[in-house]
Design a protein around this motif. Structure first.
Motif, mmCIF file in Angstrom:
data_model
loop_
_atom_site.group_PDB
_atom_site.id
_atom_site.type_symbol
_atom_site.label_atom_id
_atom_site.label_comp_id
_atom_site.label_asym_id
_atom_site.label_seq_id
_atom_site.Cartn_x
_atom_site.Cartn_y
_atom_site.Cartn_z
ATOM 1 N N GLU A 186 0.826 -1.204 0.000
ATOM 2 C CA GLU A 186 0.000 0.000 0.000
ATOM 3 C C GLU A 186 0.863 1.258 0.000
ATOM 4 O O GLU A 186 0.576 2.220 -0.725
ATOM 5 C CB GLU A 186 -0.914 0.003 1.228
ATOM 6 C CG GLU A 186 -2.011 -1.054 1.195
ATOM 7 C CD GLU A 186 -2.770 -1.151 2.506
ATOM 8 O OE1 GLU A 186 -2.355 -0.464 3.481
ATOM 9 O OE2 GLU A 186 -3.756 -1.905 2.569
ATOM 10 N N SER A 187 1.918 1.249 0.795
ATOM 11 C CA SER A 187 2.803 2.410 0.891
ATOM 12 C C SER A 187 3.519 2.654 -0.430
ATOM 13 O O SER A 187 3.635 3.795 -0.889
ATOM 14 C CB SER A 187 3.823 2.215 2.010
ATOM 15 O OG SER A 187 3.205 2.120 3.268
ATOM 16 N N ALA A 188 3.997 1.582 -1.053
ATOM 17 C CA ALA A 188 4.747 1.725 -2.299
ATOM 18 C C ALA A 188 3.876 2.272 -3.419
ATOM 19 O O ALA A 188 4.278 3.179 -4.159
ATOM 20 C CB ALA A 188 5.353 0.385 -2.700
ATOM 21 N N LEU A 189 2.672 1.735 -3.561
ATOM 22 C CA LEU A 189 1.789 2.188 -4.643
ATOM 23 C C LEU A 189 1.351 3.637 -4.449
ATOM 24 O O LEU A 189 1.213 4.393 -5.419
ATOM 25 C CB LEU A 189 0.579 1.263 -4.746
ATOM 26 C CG LEU A 189 0.891 -0.166 -5.217
ATOM 27 C CD1 LEU A 189 -0.354 -1.034 -5.198
ATOM 28 C CD2 LEU A 189 1.512 -0.156 -6.616
ATOM 29 N N ALA A 190 1.143 4.031 -3.193
ATOM 30 C CA ALA A 190 0.799 5.433 -2.929
ATOM 31 C C ALA A 190 2.013 6.334 -3.144
ATOM 32 O O ALA A 190 1.897 7.429 -3.710
ATOM 33 C CB ALA A 190 0.274 5.587 -1.503
ATOM 34 N N GLU A 191 3.184 5.871 -2.701
ATOM 35 C CA GLU A 191 4.391 6.693 -2.799
ATOM 36 C C GLU A 191 4.749 7.001 -4.246
ATOM 37 O O GLU A 191 5.150 8.140 -4.553
ATOM 38 C CB GLU A 191 5.559 5.981 -2.109
ATOM 39 C CG GLU A 191 6.787 6.860 -1.880
ATOM 40 C CD GLU A 191 7.687 7.021 -3.086
ATOM 41 O OE1 GLU A 191 8.503 7.960 -3.111
ATOM 42 O OE2 GLU A 191 7.583 6.191 -4.037
ATOM 43 N N ILE A 192 4.631 6.039 -5.137
ATOM 44 C CA ILE A 192 5.044 6.304 -6.519
ATOM 45 C C ILE A 192 4.120 7.342 -7.174
ATOM 46 O O ILE A 192 4.564 8.099 -8.042
ATOM 47 C CB ILE A 192 5.130 5.017 -7.367
ATOM 48 C CG1 ILE A 192 3.771 4.330 -7.494
ATOM 49 C CG2 ILE A 192 6.169 4.068 -6.797
ATOM 50 C CD1 ILE A 192 3.802 3.126 -8.425
ATOM 51 N N GLN A 193 2.864 7.397 -6.742
ATOM 52 C CA GLN A 193 1.964 8.427 -7.265
ATOM 53 C C GLN A 193 2.319 9.800 -6.695
ATOM 54 O O GLN A 193 2.345 10.798 -7.414
ATOM 55 C CB GLN A 193 0.520 8.065 -6.954
ATOM 56 C CG GLN A 193 0.023 6.843 -7.714
ATOM 57 C CD GLN A 193 -1.459 6.584 -7.486
ATOM 58 O OE1 GLN A 193 -2.147 7.377 -6.848
ATOM 59 N NE2 GLN A 193 -1.947 5.474 -8.001
ATOM 60 N N VAL A 194 2.583 9.835 -5.390
ATOM 61 C CA VAL A 194 2.971 11.100 -4.768
ATOM 62 C C VAL A 194 4.294 11.590 -5.347
ATOM 63 O O VAL A 194 4.458 12.790 -5.640
ATOM 64 C CB VAL A 194 3.070 10.943 -3.234
ATOM 65 C CG1 VAL A 194 3.736 12.168 -2.599
ATOM 66 C CG2 VAL A 194 1.688 10.740 -2.627
ATOM 67 N N TYR A 195 5.235 10.671 -5.553
ATOM 68 C CA TYR A 195 6.533 11.051 -6.114
ATOM 69 C C TYR A 195 6.369 11.632 -7.521
ATOM 70 O O TYR A 195 7.017 12.613 -7.877
ATOM 71 C CB TYR A 195 7.459 9.846 -6.135
ATOM 72 C CG TYR A 195 8.828 10.144 -6.682
ATOM 73 C CD1 TYR A 195 9.720 10.929 -5.969
ATOM 74 C CD2 TYR A 195 9.234 9.653 -7.931
ATOM 75 C CE1 TYR A 195 10.988 11.222 -6.472
ATOM 76 C CE2 TYR A 195 10.487 9.934 -8.440
ATOM 77 C CZ TYR A 195 11.358 10.719 -7.712
ATOM 78 O OH TYR A 195 12.596 11.011 -8.213
ATOM 79 N N ARG A 196 5.490 11.020 -8.317
ATOM 80 C CA ARG A 196 5.220 11.558 -9.651
ATOM 81 C C ARG A 196 4.671 12.978 -9.559
ATOM 82 O O ARG A 196 5.136 13.888 -10.257
ATOM 83 C CB ARG A 196 4.217 10.671 -10.378
ATOM 84 C CG ARG A 196 3.773 11.220 -11.747
ATOM 85 C CD ARG A 196 2.450 10.633 -12.175
ATOM 86 N NE ARG A 196 1.383 10.939 -11.212
ATOM 87 C CZ ARG A 196 0.180 10.367 -11.238
ATOM 88 N NH1 ARG A 196 -0.098 9.454 -12.153
ATOM 89 N NH2 ARG A 196 -0.732 10.702 -10.328
ATOM 90 N N ASP A 197 3.678 13.174 -8.683
ATOM 91 C CA ASP A 197 3.043 14.485 -8.563
ATOM 92 C C ASP A 197 4.025 15.540 -8.066
ATOM 93 O O ASP A 197 4.055 16.673 -8.569
ATOM 94 C CB ASP A 197 1.845 14.403 -7.624
ATOM 95 C CG ASP A 197 0.719 13.532 -8.182
ATOM 96 O OD1 ASP A 197 0.737 13.235 -9.391
ATOM 97 O OD2 ASP A 197 -0.170 13.137 -7.388
ATOM 98 N N VAL A 198 4.846 15.168 -7.083
ATOM 99 C CA VAL A 198 5.836 16.108 -6.550
ATOM 100 C C VAL A 198 6.892 16.414 -7.605
ATOM 101 O O VAL A 198 7.315 17.570 -7.767
ATOM 102 C CB VAL A 198 6.470 15.552 -5.264
ATOM 103 C CG1 VAL A 198 7.703 16.364 -4.867
ATOM 104 C CG2 VAL A 198 5.458 15.556 -4.124
#
Length: 261
Positions: A186-198
């Motif tokens: 769950e953390s990894a899938l959310a993180e890659i989206q946040v990283y893209r947006d940032v």
């Protein structure tokens, strides 16, 4: 030719873009230092052996924030406010990843589950940090202005990642494997989206400062989206795998001071 190295070089050569870059980095590290400090203070009684390591993690993050601020000071620059769309830590919290700041502000002991969630979240974000610092060391490890700073931070991030692997494996063997794997995913899938947006937000701000033409901004955005597509399809597995690190008990000693900064 547009490369990662040339892109970073352009950012650090301009005072305004360098100021924003270091301000974003310093703010994120300071937030990480506060979070780890609070978690260390609230560790449940049955896991008190982790408190010194979590505190050491927080001390390292605080040190990194001071280093980025010192790099600004060397150029005669002051930190600037961090745009909300570049606030990686805040955006992760909004996605429900990690421990909520409201919980950490209360003087209530955390649960064993909270610590597992914290370590799983840290394993994911420290992988990102280690990869990013490894890239900076590759390109700027010998840079007269940045070299010593990025090498020091890179070594700390490697320690943090090793610590997360070792502690999560220990908890896995203690019977928490299902929770760990679910939380990691769950953390990894959310993180890659946040990283893209940032990443898109940071490049947008840098492009405005440096006057990039639309074509260049479009190429960079396409590259960020391509990385996200790969990570969404397969790259996230790197963030959830666990293996015993070569560096054992990586946070079992006091944090190294940053006297040079």
């Amino acid at each position: 030719m547009l490369t990662a190295k040339s892109l970073f070089q352009e950012i650090i050569d301009d005072d305004e873009s360098f100021q924003l870059f270091c301000s974003i980095a310093a703010s994120g590290e300071a937030q990480g230092g506060w979070e780890n400090g609070r978690i260390a203070a609230l560790v449940p009684p049955g896991m008190r052996e982790l408190a010194p390591k979590i505190a050491r993690h927080g001390a390292d993050e605080d040190k990194h924030g001071r280093i980025f601020n010192a790099l600004l000071k060397k150029r005669g620059l002051e930190p600037v406010p961090v745009p909300s769309d570049t606030d990686y830590t805040m955006l992760l919290e909004r996605r429900g990843i990690g421990l909520a700041h409201d919980k950490l502000r209360r003087d209530e002991r955390l649960s064993e589950r909270d610590i597992i969630v914290y370590l799983s979240h840290s394993r994911v974000t420290e992988q990102r940090a280690a990869d990013q610092m490894g890239l900076l060391v590759r390109y700027f490890g010998d840079h007269p202005e940045l070299g010593k700073a990025v090498r020091m931070i890179d070594d700390d991030e490697s320690n943090h990642l090793a610590y997360c692997h070792e502690e999560l494996l220990r908890l896995n063997y203690a019977g928490h494997g299902r929770l760990i794997q679910r939380t990691l995913r769950e953390s990894a899938l959310a993180e890659i989206q946040v990283y893209r947006d940032v990443s898109l937000a940071v490049m947008s701000h840098m492009g405005r400062i440096l006057g990039w033409p639309r074509t260049r901004a479009a190429v960079l955005a396409a590259g960020i989206h391509a990385v996200h597509a790969y990570e969404r399809a397969a790259g996230w597995h790197k963030m959830v795998d666990l293996e015993m690190p070569e560096r054992r008990d990586a946070l079992g000693t006091p944090a190294a001071p940053a006297h040079a900064f």
